[in-house]
Design an enzyme around this catalytic site. Structure first.
Site, PDB file in Angstrom:
ATOM      1  N   HIS A 106       0.831  -1.211   0.000  1.00  0.00           N
ATOM      2  CA  HIS A 106       0.000   0.000   0.000  1.00  0.00           C
ATOM      3  C   HIS A 106       0.855   1.245   0.000  1.00  0.00           C
ATOM      4  O   HIS A 106       1.971   1.250   0.537  1.00  0.00           O
ATOM      5  CB  HIS A 106      -0.942   0.028   1.213  1.00  0.00           C
ATOM      6  CG  HIS A 106      -0.258  -0.200   2.524  1.00  0.00           C
ATOM      7  ND1 HIS A 106       0.069  -1.449   2.982  1.00  0.00           N
ATOM      8  CD2 HIS A 106       0.162   0.661   3.478  1.00  0.00           C
ATOM      9  CE1 HIS A 106       0.662  -1.354   4.158  1.00  0.00           C
ATOM     10  NE2 HIS A 106       0.747  -0.072   4.481  1.00  0.00           N
ATOM     11  N   HIS A 108       0.727   5.219   1.324  1.00  0.00           N
ATOM     12  CA  HIS A 108       0.069   6.177   2.199  1.00  0.00           C
ATOM     13  C   HIS A 108       0.122   7.542   1.521  1.00  0.00           C
ATOM     14  O   HIS A 108       1.204   7.989   1.128  1.00  0.00           O
ATOM     15  CB  HIS A 108       0.824   6.342   3.520  1.00  0.00           C
ATOM     16  CG  HIS A 108       0.901   5.131   4.374  1.00  0.00           C
ATOM     17  ND1 HIS A 108       0.110   4.957   5.479  1.00  0.00           N
ATOM     18  CD2 HIS A 108       1.699   4.031   4.330  1.00  0.00           C
ATOM     19  CE1 HIS A 108       0.415   3.818   6.086  1.00  0.00           C
ATOM     20  NE2 HIS A 108       1.387   3.237   5.398  1.00  0.00           N
TER      21      HIS A 108
HETATM   22  P1  5GP Z   1       1.875   0.109   7.336  1.00  0.00           P
HETATM   23  O1  5GP Z   1       2.256   0.265   8.771  1.00  0.00           O
HETATM   24  O2  5GP Z   1       1.805  -1.339   6.968  1.00  0.00           O
HETATM   25  O3  5GP Z   1       2.701   0.920   6.389  1.00  0.00           O
HETATM   26  O4  5GP Z   1       0.425   0.728   7.181  1.00  0.00           O
HETATM   27  C1  5GP Z   1      -0.719   0.087   7.557  1.00  0.00           C
HETATM   28  C2  5GP Z   1      -1.734   1.167   7.787  1.00  0.00           C
HETATM   29  O5  5GP Z   1      -2.994   0.564   7.893  1.00  0.00           O
HETATM   30  C3  5GP Z   1      -1.506   1.973   9.063  1.00  0.00           C
HETATM   31  O6  5GP Z   1      -1.363   3.342   8.752  1.00  0.00           O
HETATM   32  C4  5GP Z   1      -2.768   1.706   9.888  1.00  0.00           C
HETATM   33  O7  5GP Z   1      -3.217   2.851  10.548  1.00  0.00           O
HETATM   34  C5  5GP Z   1      -3.750   1.250   8.848  1.00  0.00           C
HETATM   35  N1  5GP Z   1      -4.742   0.304   9.336  1.00  0.00           N
HETATM   36  C6  5GP Z   1      -4.564  -0.721  10.205  1.00  0.00           C
HETATM   37  N2  5GP Z   1      -5.706  -1.404  10.375  1.00  0.00           N
HETATM   38  C7  5GP Z   1      -6.635  -0.793   9.600  1.00  0.00           C
HETATM   39  C8  5GP Z   1      -8.006  -1.042   9.344  1.00  0.00           C
HETATM   40  O8  5GP Z   1      -8.626  -1.966   9.874  1.00  0.00           O
HETATM   41  N3  5GP Z   1      -8.636  -0.211   8.475  1.00  0.00           N
HETATM   42  C9  5GP Z   1      -7.976   0.828   7.866  1.00  0.00           C
HETATM   43  N4  5GP Z   1      -8.698   1.586   7.036  1.00  0.00           N
HETATM   44  N5  5GP Z   1      -6.687   1.090   8.092  1.00  0.00           N
HETATM   45  C10 5GP Z   1      -6.012   0.292   8.935  1.00  0.00           C
END
Ligand code: 5GP
Length: 145
Positions: A106, A108
């Site tokens: 993903h 951001h």
């Molecule tokens: P990462 O840490 O893998 O780069 O980003 C994962 C993102 O997913 C984080 O920013 C976190 O806030 C978001 N996230 C985690 N669980 C959920 C969820 O259940 N729904 C949504 N919409 N975002 C989530």
């Protein structure tokens, strides 16, 4: 092979793609889904994910990546029009050590505001779902489709 093993088909984003978990949806097409981050680092923090089951940047094929970044730019423009931040941060993490917490690729899109400090990545304060839905609707309406 990925940085840390196989794709987990029941990760949270896989469930969102399958409609088994709710999300505040901004955009969807055959290949891509975009929705508001549930733990936003700033107002309008939006995620863009491919529907293909890939863990990270190293696993995605070039064609999908090109499509994903093009959609990310299109959605970032919508975020800009919707929230008028002074800046936009684009982040993408690969591997737990790098800060990745959900193991489905993903991007951001994080609006940066001159007068507001960003919350930290991986926060624990879940946003109100109704507010996220409102934000998603504002961005969706601002997309140049
Ligand atoms: P990462 O840490 O893998 O780069 O980003 C994962 C993102 O997913 C984080 O920013 C976190 O806030 C978001 N996230 C985690 N669980 C959920 C969820 O259940 N729904 C949504 N919409 N975002 C989530």
């Amino acid at each position: 092979m990925s940085l840390e093993g196989a794709y987990d088909p029941v990760n949270i984003f896989a469930k969102i793609i399958q409609g088994k978990m709710p999300c505040a949806k901004v955009y969807e097409d055959e290949d891509v889904l975009s929705f508001m981050d549930a733990f936003p680092q700033s107002r309008g923090h939006t995620l863009v994910i491919p529907k293909t089951p890939v863990r990270n940047l190293l696993d995605v094929d070039a064609e999908m990546l090109q499509m994903l970044i093009e959609r990310t730019q299109m959605i970032a423009k919508g975020v800009q029009r919707a929230f008028l931040p002074e800046g936009i941060i684009l982040t993408q993490f690969n591997g737990a050590v790098a800060g990745q917490t959900v193991f489905h690729l993903h991007f951001h899109i994080i609006p940066a505001y001159a007068d507001t400090e960003l919350s930290g990545h991986g926060g624990t304060k879940m946003a109100d779902m109704e507010q996220l839905q409102r934000h998603a609707a504002i961005v969706a309406a601002a997309l140049d489709l």
